[in-house]
Every structure is written in C-alpha cells, then in structure tokens.
Design a protein around this motif. Structure first.
Motif, PDB file in Angstrom:
ATOM      1  N   VAL A  45      -6.813   5.587  -2.371  1.00 24.51           N
ATOM      2  CA  VAL A  45      -6.612   4.876  -1.094  1.00 24.51           C
ATOM      3  C   VAL A  45      -7.894   4.130  -0.746  1.00 24.51           C
ATOM      4  O   VAL A  45      -8.988   4.676  -0.834  1.00 24.51           O
ATOM      5  CB  VAL A  45      -6.200   5.787   0.088  1.00 24.51           C
ATOM      6  N   HIS A  46      -7.726   2.867  -0.386  1.00 26.72           N
ATOM      7  CA  HIS A  46      -8.847   2.012   0.033  1.00 26.72           C
ATOM      8  C   HIS A  46      -8.779   1.937   1.556  1.00 26.72           C
ATOM      9  O   HIS A  46      -7.742   1.581   2.119  1.00 26.72           O
ATOM     10  CB  HIS A  46      -8.657   0.633  -0.624  1.00 26.72           C
ATOM     11  N   VAL A  47      -9.894   2.313   2.217  1.00 30.71           N
ATOM     12  CA  VAL A  47      -9.833   2.401   3.686  1.00 30.71           C
ATOM     13  C   VAL A  47     -10.973   1.637   4.373  1.00 30.71           C
ATOM     14  O   VAL A  47     -12.094   1.567   3.879  1.00 30.71           O
ATOM     15  CB  VAL A  47      -9.854   3.869   4.183  1.00 30.71           C
ATOM     16  N   HIS A  48     -10.641   1.116   5.549  1.00 36.37           N
ATOM     17  CA  HIS A  48     -11.612   0.535   6.476  1.00 36.37           C
ATOM     18  C   HIS A  48     -11.587   1.401   7.737  1.00 36.37           C
ATOM     19  O   HIS A  48     -10.581   2.040   8.032  1.00 36.37           O
ATOM     20  CB  HIS A  48     -11.207  -0.875   6.891  1.00 36.37           C
ATOM     21  N   ALA A  49     -12.694   1.377   8.483  1.00 35.57           N
ATOM     22  CA  ALA A  49     -12.751   2.114   9.749  1.00 35.57           C
ATOM     23  C   ALA A  49     -12.524   1.152  10.914  1.00 35.57           C
ATOM     24  O   ALA A  49     -12.971   0.009  10.875  1.00 35.57           O
ATOM     25  CB  ALA A  49     -14.111   2.792   9.891  1.00 35.57           C
ATOM     26  N   ILE A  81     -14.025   3.742  -0.040  1.00 39.33           N
ATOM     27  CA  ILE A  81     -14.497   3.210   1.238  1.00 39.33           C
ATOM     28  C   ILE A  81     -14.812   1.718   1.086  1.00 39.33           C
ATOM     29  O   ILE A  81     -15.412   1.311   0.097  1.00 39.33           O
ATOM     30  CB  ILE A  81     -15.811   3.944   1.646  1.00 39.33           C
ATOM     31  N   SER A  82     -14.433   0.929   2.084  1.00 40.72           N
ATOM     32  CA  SER A  82     -14.772  -0.495   2.045  1.00 40.72           C
ATOM     33  C   SER A  82     -16.218  -0.711   2.485  1.00 40.72           C
ATOM     34  O   SER A  82     -16.684  -0.082   3.425  1.00 40.72           O
ATOM     35  CB  SER A  82     -13.847  -1.275   2.975  1.00 40.72           C
ATOM     36  N   THR A  83     -16.898  -1.630   1.804  1.00 36.80           N
ATOM     37  CA  THR A  83     -18.229  -2.037   2.280  1.00 36.80           C
ATOM     38  C   THR A  83     -18.185  -3.501   2.731  1.00 36.80           C
ATOM     39  O   THR A  83     -19.209  -4.168   2.795  1.00 36.80           O
ATOM     40  CB  THR A  83     -19.305  -1.899   1.167  1.00 36.80           C
ATOM     41  N   VAL A 221      -2.784  -1.916 -10.190  1.00 39.82           N
ATOM     42  CA  VAL A 221      -2.366  -2.704  -9.028  1.00 39.82           C
ATOM     43  C   VAL A 221      -2.844  -2.103  -7.719  1.00 39.82           C
ATOM     44  O   VAL A 221      -3.013  -0.893  -7.593  1.00 39.82           O
ATOM     45  CB  VAL A 221      -0.821  -2.874  -8.961  1.00 39.82           C
ATOM     46  N   ARG A 222      -3.059  -3.006  -6.763  1.00 41.78           N
ATOM     47  CA  ARG A 222      -3.336  -2.591  -5.389  1.00 41.78           C
ATOM     48  C   ARG A 222      -2.248  -3.189  -4.515  1.00 41.78           C
ATOM     49  O   ARG A 222      -1.957  -4.388  -4.604  1.00 41.78           O
ATOM     50  CB  ARG A 222      -4.713  -3.092  -4.964  1.00 41.78           C
ATOM     51  N   VAL A 223      -1.651  -2.348  -3.686  1.00 37.67           N
ATOM     52  CA  VAL A 223      -0.658  -2.801  -2.714  1.00 37.67           C
ATOM     53  C   VAL A 223      -1.058  -2.218  -1.357  1.00 37.67           C
ATOM     54  O   VAL A 223      -1.989  -1.421  -1.273  1.00 37.67           O
ATOM     55  CB  VAL A 223       0.774  -2.335  -3.097  1.00 37.67           C
ATOM     56  N   LEU A 225      -0.743  -2.457   3.326  1.00 35.60           N
ATOM     57  CA  LEU A 225      -0.664  -3.297   4.518  1.00 35.60           C
ATOM     58  C   LEU A 225      -1.934  -4.100   4.778  1.00 35.60           C
ATOM     59  O   LEU A 225      -1.907  -5.047   5.551  1.00 35.60           O
ATOM     60  CB  LEU A 225      -0.318  -2.433   5.751  1.00 35.60           C
ATOM     61  N   GLU A 226      -3.054  -3.733   4.172  1.00 39.70           N
ATOM     62  CA  GLU A 226      -4.246  -4.575   4.313  1.00 39.70           C
ATOM     63  C   GLU A 226      -3.958  -5.981   3.815  1.00 39.70           C
ATOM     64  O   GLU A 226      -4.412  -6.960   4.382  1.00 39.70           O
ATOM     65  CB  GLU A 226      -5.437  -4.004   3.521  1.00 39.70           C
ATOM     66  N   ASP A 227      -3.204  -6.050   2.720  1.00 35.37           N
ATOM     67  CA  ASP A 227      -2.991  -7.342   2.061  1.00 35.37           C
ATOM     68  C   ASP A 227      -1.648  -7.979   2.421  1.00 35.37           C
ATOM     69  O   ASP A 227      -1.493  -9.190   2.317  1.00 35.37           O
ATOM     70  CB  ASP A 227      -3.032  -7.160   0.530  1.00 35.37           C
TER      71      ASP A 227
HETATM   72 ZN    ZN Z   1     -10.425  -3.811   2.180  1.00 34.59          ZN
END
Ligand code: ZN
Length: 272
Positions: A45-49, A81-83, A221-223, A225-227
C-alpha cells in the motif's frame, strides 16, 4: 511469467472525499482499506498523510500513526510511504516519514510540470532522500513521470545510492507529463537498466490501459484512488474493487499474484 505485485495507492495528496466518499483519509480509514486491499490481492500500500481537513501533511507522528494502524490491521502488507510533498519541496518535511523506517518509500528522480504547478525535486533533495533510504534499508519505488528521470536514476545507481534491483513506477497520463500510450511505454522500457523491476500506474481512465500493459508485459501494477476514482465511466470505485479487477485481469493472462513476502523476494526487501 513472474508473479504480479499489486500496489494499492490508497489516498494520494489531491483526491478528496467530495470527489469519492470511499477515499480513506484518516489513519483508521487507511488501515481498514489496507486490509481490504490485502484481502483482494495487494502486496503493497502506498500512502500519503492528511491533516484533519483532509489536506496533505508531513510529519513523523502522523506517518507513525498511519504505519502502526496499518500494521496492526494487516501485519503482512508492505507499507510504502510517499515522499512527494507537492506543496513543500524541501527535504526536511518530506523525509519525516522515513524516520519510522518503512519497508518502502516513493522517490521521484526529477522535476516535472503538472497541469498547474511544478512538481519540484531538486538534485540535492533527491540525493538526500536517496541516502536516507539507503542508510535505513528502505526500498525506493522510483517514480518516473518523464524519460529524463530514468537517466537520473541510473546516475544515482552508478554513484551507489540505489541498490539493485531498481524498482521503477512508470507514472503515465498525468496532465503536463508523459502520455499513457504504447509508444511512450515502449521507450521507457527500453531505457530501464537490465535486471530492473517495474510497475506501471495510469491516471484516471488510463488506469485500465496501464493495468493491462503491466500484466501483459511482465511488469507490476499500481491501482487505487490516488490515481483514479472511477471503476468505469460515471461509477465511483473503491480501492479494493480496483485491486480485485487487476487480480481478475491477471488471472486471465495466467499471471499469479504475489503475496507480500513474494513481493519482498522479487524486490530484494529484507523484512523489518
Ligand atoms: Zn502518491
């Protein structure tokens, strides 16, 4: 073909609940959605805060809470984590999420114009983020919005700042950056250093194209709601629905789905 790593980009920095009420924003919502995505087939999971108003924020505390809650709900999954720091290009705030030593973090190796602003990544900031990830054994997902970013990543690898296998995420169809089409994808793939692993993401309706291409061509693949907030035209999606669709398409192509541990093996991640 090797097993498919599915990354769910749960929230991002830009999508709002007004656009899609299923968007997870709080640490509890992110943890609940991470578990659903894991159950559907996601390994990462790729996450932003976000802050209490839903605006992107940085800071060790908020990332720690998100990370801990996701790990409590779903101990297996890889947290990335997103930077990115779109509103704040400085190294300091952008690196705070790295202080908690997540298994992965995103790293963009150049600057690019988005539709209405510059996504700024100075050489100094990129190198500092790289060094910090290296020291802390955090696997970078190298986000590629344009061909020159692959060249920059190769240079970082030559300096010893990126460890093999390099893991690229080809971001396609962002307004202002590279298009999501086969000519561009083919060019990107020919530029990747030998032995690299790659994933592909498409913005909005491009997500269907990039998902198919990643599965068919042996990438990952990345899927999420961010994208892309839609399941199909006019119908809003949930993160888990988008993961489940990628799983179904992969099965049709005969690609098995990587568990988080299998993803660690493919990407050379030592579990923390
Ligand atoms: Zn991101």
């Amino acid at each position: 073909m090797k097993k498919l790593i599915i990354t769910a980009a749960l929230d991002g920095a830009v999508t709002t609940k007004a656009q899609n009420p299923a968007l997870p924003v709080t640490p509890d919502e992110l943890a609940e959605d991470a578990l659903k995505c894991y159950e559907a087939g996601a390994a990462v999971v790729h996450v932003h805060a976000r802050d209490e108003n839903g605006k992107e924020t940085q800071g060790k505390e908020i990332y720690q809470e998100i990370h801990d809650k996701i790990k409590d709900a779903c101990p297996e999954i890889i947290v990335q984590i997103s930077t990115s720091g779109r509103d704040c290009p400085d190294f300091g705030p952008r690196s705070e999420g790295l202080l908690l030593n997540p298994e992965m973090a995103s790293l963009t190796t150049g600057s690019v114009n988005f539709a209405s602003k510059i996504y700024e990544n100075s050489p100094e900031t990129i190198e500092k983020l790289c060094r910090m990830m290296l020291e802390r054994n955090i696997k970078p997902e190298i986000e590629i919005f344009d061909t020159s970013m692959i060249v920059a990543a190769k240079e970082l690898a030559e300096k010893g700042l990126l460890k093999k296998p390099l893991y690229f995420d080809l971001m396609m169809g962002v307004r202002g950056a590279q298009p999501a089409d086969f000519a561009q994808l083919n060019h990107l793939l020919t530029m990747l250093p030998e032995g690299s692993e790659w994933c592909i993401s498409g913005i909005s309706k491009n997500q269907q194209f990039t998902t198919m291409m990643g599965i068919a061509l042996g990438g990952h693949v990345r899927v999420g709601l961010e994208d892309n907030i839609y399941y199909r035209r006019g119908e809003l999606a949930t993160n888990a629905q988008l993961v489940a669709r990628a799983v179904r398409i992969a099965r049709e192509f005969g690609r098995e789905i990587a568990t988080p541990d299998e993803a660690r093996e493919i990407l050379g991640i030592k579990r923390i």
